[in-house]
Scaffold this motif. Structure first.
Motif, mmCIF file in Angstrom:
data_model
loop_
_atom_site.group_PDB
_atom_site.id
_atom_site.type_symbol
_atom_site.label_atom_id
_atom_site.label_comp_id
_atom_site.label_asym_id
_atom_site.label_seq_id
_atom_site.Cartn_x
_atom_site.Cartn_y
_atom_site.Cartn_z
ATOM 1 N N THR A 254 65.051 -25.670 14.627
ATOM 2 C CA THR A 254 65.074 -26.898 15.426
ATOM 3 C C THR A 254 64.955 -28.136 14.546
ATOM 4 O OG1 THR A 254 64.113 -25.754 17.336
ATOM 5 C CG2 THR A 254 63.905 -28.147 17.277
ATOM 6 N N ILE A 255 64.042 -28.103 13.603
ATOM 7 C CA ILE A 255 63.879 -29.246 12.700
ATOM 8 C C ILE A 255 65.145 -29.461 11.883
ATOM 9 C CG2 ILE A 255 62.607 -30.105 10.698
ATOM 10 C CD1 ILE A 255 60.141 -28.769 11.799
ATOM 11 N N VAL B 233 72.354 -30.106 1.106
ATOM 12 C CA VAL B 233 71.202 -29.251 1.395
ATOM 13 C C VAL B 233 71.561 -28.248 2.474
ATOM 14 C CG1 VAL B 233 68.793 -29.168 2.166
ATOM 15 C CG2 VAL B 233 69.590 -31.118 0.808
ATOM 16 N N VAL B 234 71.220 -26.994 2.243
ATOM 17 C CA VAL B 234 71.245 -25.958 3.268
ATOM 18 C C VAL B 234 69.866 -25.305 3.253
ATOM 19 C CG1 VAL B 234 73.738 -25.547 3.189
ATOM 20 C CG2 VAL B 234 72.233 -24.278 1.647
ATOM 21 N N VAL C 298 70.697 -30.411 8.752
ATOM 22 C CA VAL C 298 70.747 -29.450 7.646
ATOM 23 C C VAL C 298 71.140 -28.085 8.194
ATOM 24 C CG1 VAL C 298 69.369 -28.196 5.942
ATOM 25 C CG2 VAL C 298 69.046 -30.656 6.231
ATOM 26 N N PRO C 299 72.234 -27.487 7.720
ATOM 27 C CA PRO C 299 72.594 -26.132 8.158
ATOM 28 C C PRO C 299 71.464 -25.151 7.852
ATOM 29 C CG PRO C 299 74.410 -27.156 6.953
ATOM 30 C CD PRO C 299 73.229 -28.062 6.787
ATOM 31 N N LEU D 151 59.152 -30.015 1.323
ATOM 32 C CA LEU D 151 60.292 -29.801 0.427
ATOM 33 C C LEU D 151 61.603 -30.042 1.157
ATOM 34 C CD1 LEU D 151 61.599 -28.813 -2.214
ATOM 35 C CD2 LEU D 151 61.284 -26.461 -1.374
ATOM 36 N N LEU D 152 61.719 -29.536 2.368
ATOM 37 C CA LEU D 152 62.938 -29.734 3.163
ATOM 38 C C LEU D 152 63.199 -31.226 3.395
ATOM 39 C CD1 LEU D 152 65.220 -28.647 5.053
ATOM 40 C CD2 LEU D 152 63.497 -28.684 6.893
ATOM 41 N N LEU D 153 62.191 -31.961 3.818
ATOM 42 C CA LEU D 153 62.361 -33.384 4.105
ATOM 43 C C LEU D 153 62.703 -34.176 2.846
ATOM 44 C CD1 LEU D 153 59.371 -33.906 6.579
ATOM 45 C CD2 LEU D 153 61.798 -33.712 7.158
ATOM 46 N N LEU D 154 62.047 -33.857 1.740
ATOM 47 C CA LEU D 154 62.331 -34.562 0.495
ATOM 48 C C LEU D 154 63.749 -34.267 0.007
ATOM 49 C CD1 LEU D 154 58.913 -34.026 -1.306
ATOM 50 C CD2 LEU D 154 59.917 -36.246 -0.756
ATOM 51 N N ALA D 155 64.148 -33.006 0.082
ATOM 52 C CA ALA D 155 65.498 -32.646 -0.369
ATOM 53 C C ALA D 155 66.557 -33.312 0.495
ATOM 54 C CB ALA D 155 65.662 -31.128 -0.360
ATOM 55 N N ARG D 156 66.325 -33.316 1.808
ATOM 56 C CA ARG D 156 67.286 -33.949 2.720
ATOM 57 C C ARG D 156 67.381 -35.450 2.459
ATOM 58 N NH1 ARG D 156 69.914 -36.827 5.189
ATOM 59 N NH2 ARG D 156 70.721 -36.682 7.336
#
Length: 337
Positions: free
Chosen positions: A88-89, A66-67, A95-96, A54-59
């Protein structure tokens, strides 16, 4: 858990353009509008496969909007390390990120997993409000729908209980932040492939496969039983969600036509209604008078049976009197002996 030696850009570049387009469409269908720099989406990231995807897709879809946050429940020795791994990722992809500390008082009593979920959502709601994020995205996906469907069916849940999770709902009571589930059409296998293509080894929470937990046992059952394909179970849950939405619409219409609401009392005409609509209108009348969620299931059914039999009955601090129009009013206070 580890990150490969690939460059920062490659973590995002590894995501196929078709996946980004699919995610963007899914987001728009769920949320109705797109995030922007001044109104970003907050992504809840545990470090597991689904939330990392989800993080990678949103970014990839919303580069400047994206935060992210990780709630450190403090329930496992590894939780602080896992939160640092996510940080770290996030730093590598720009991404904050915030690590939200646990609230031990909210974990006391009751089912620990339910309490942890409530605490997580409350922490995320407070964080998103402070960050100016109208939405918090979570990574519930197709396999989660299938597991929940079976869990609820086993407990004898009704239509609402077995219906698919809503893609959009308030995150916490009294908060304006909205919870969004944009991955309900994605399978766990698809999300895992996306994360591994980016060269990331996700966090593995051992509790996810511990037989102590109901969901873990159901997950094992689905993995070992080809006759229960998660995609088809998720479809069944989605169909039930459509039926639940239709029933809710009818109940709203019947309430407007049949209920008379005054100061702390309700008069309700239940004549010639199907059982499920009667249950819904009675539950709403109880909620209106008590200003609190009424008990569900057998307690509600016993109340209806008693009043149908011509008896005065009380539930959740509300007294219900029979007649052509049932009357709901606050129950008188108990007198001390």
């Amino acid at each position: 858990m580890r990150i490969s030696a690939a460059s920062d850009a490659s973590l995002i570049d590894a995501i196929a353009g078709a996946d980004i387009a699919r995610f963007t469409d899914d987001w728009r269908a769920a949320a109705g509008q797109m995030p922007r720099a001044e109104a970003p989406v907050g992504v809840a990231v545990s470090g597991g496969t689904d939330s990392l995807a989800l993080l990678l897709l949103a970014r990839a879809a919303f580069p400047d909007a994206v935060v992210a946050a990780t709630v450190d429940h403090g329930l496992r020795a590894e939780s602080a390390e896992e939160a640092a791994f996510v940080a770290t990722i996030c730093a590598r992809i720009g991404v904050p990120h915030a690590i939200l500390p646990p609230c031990p008082a909210m974990l006391a009593g009751g089912n620990l997993q339910d309490r942890a979920r409530a605490m997580r959502y409350r922490c995320l709601a407070d964080w998103a409000s402070a960050a100016g994020a109208p939405w918090v995205a979570v990574a519930h996906q197709q396999d989660d729908l299938a597991e929940t469907f079976l869990l609820r069916a086993r407990r004898g849940a009704g239509l609402g209980g077995m219906a698919a999770m809503l893609p959009l709902r308030p995150l916490a009571r009294g908060m304006t932040t909205t919870l969004v589930r944009p991955l309900l059409g994605w399978s766990r296998v698809e999300l895992s492939a996306l994360v591994h293509a980016a060269g990331i080894e996700p966090v593995e929470d051992s509790s996810n496969c511990h037989p102590r937990f109901d969901r873990s046992r159901v997950r094992t059952l689905l993995a070992e039983t080809p006759e229960l394909p998660p995609a088809r179970l998720a479809l069944a849950a989605a169909n039930l969600r459509d039926a639940e939405t239709a029933l809710a619409w009818v109940a709203e219409r019947e309430w407007a036509a049949r209920a008379e609401v005054a100061d702390r009392w309700v008069a309700l005409d239940l004549a010639a209604l199907p059982r499920e609509l009667r249950r819904r209108l009675v539950a709403r009348a109880l909620r209106t008078v008590a200003d609190a969620p009424p008990p569900r299931g057998s307690g509600l059914d016993r109340l209806i049976a008693a009043v149908d039999a011509g008896k005065v009955a009380t539930l959740a601090g509300v007294v219900v009197r029979p007649g052509p129009r049932w009357r709901f009013a606050p129950a008188p206070p108990h007198r001390s002996p």
